[in-house]
Design an enzyme around this catalytic site. Structure first.
Site, short mmCIF file in Angstrom:
data_model
loop_
_atom_site.label_atom_id
_atom_site.label_comp_id
_atom_site.label_asym_id
_atom_site.label_seq_id
_atom_site.Cartn_x
_atom_site.Cartn_y
_atom_site.Cartn_z
N CYS A 182 21.01 14.98 -0.39
CA CYS A 182 21.70 14.26 -1.46
C CYS A 182 23.15 13.98 -1.07
CB CYS A 182 21.65 15.05 -2.76
SG CYS A 182 20.06 15.86 -3.06
N CYS A 193 13.48 10.76 -1.36
CA CYS A 193 13.24 10.99 -2.79
C CYS A 193 13.25 9.70 -3.60
CB CYS A 193 14.29 11.95 -3.34
SG CYS A 193 15.94 11.28 -3.14
#
Ligand code: FES
Length: 141
Positions: free
Chosen positions: A103, A34
């Site tokens: 994440c 990302c």
């Protein structure tokens, strides 16, 4: 709801945000998926992580996972901080949606990068130590 209360809380009120000017270890990691970036600063006193701060340029889950990760390692012995896994981070947050698992990996890697930097600064080769740690692999997707 998609996100647990804990995730929302750590996203809205992240703990230990900022930098430590005279940090003993700094770790910066980026997520290839990302493009988000996380920077972790630690202060070490004896063998205890006496302080920890972070800066995250990333998504809400990256903020929440780094926030809780700083709480999880602060006051801990370095050996224990090194054992922090993204799984433990997810559990502490009462879960993350599956597309946000990566994440939490970033949070684990940022902590490890900061500890590696600390070892390096103290003339210790972090490779053998980190190699052992890698035995309990991070879970990513
Ligand atoms: Fe990039 Fe969460 S989407 S770290």
């Amino acid at each position: 709801m998609l996100y647990s209360k804990k995730v929302m809380d750590h996203f809205a009120n992240p703990r230990n945000v900022g930098e430590i000017e005279d940090a003993d270890g700094i770790g910066e990691v980026g997520n290839a998926k990302c493009g988000d970036i996380m920077k972790m600063y630690i202060k070490v006193d004896g063998d205890i992580v006496s302080d920890c701060k972070f800066k995250t340029f990333g998504c809400g889950a990256a903020v929440a996972t780094s926030s809780i990760a700083t709480e999880m390692i602060k006051g801990k012995r370095i050996d224990d901080a090194l054992k922090l896994t993204n799984k433990a981070v997810i559990e502490a947050l009462d879960g993350l949606p599956s597309q946000k698992i990566h994440c939490s990996v970033l949070a684990e890697q940022a902590v490890k990068a900061a500890l590696s930097d600390y070892y390096r600064k103290n003339g210790i080769d972090p490779e053998p130590i980190m190699g052992k740690i890698d035995a309990h692999k991070s879970e990513d997707e």
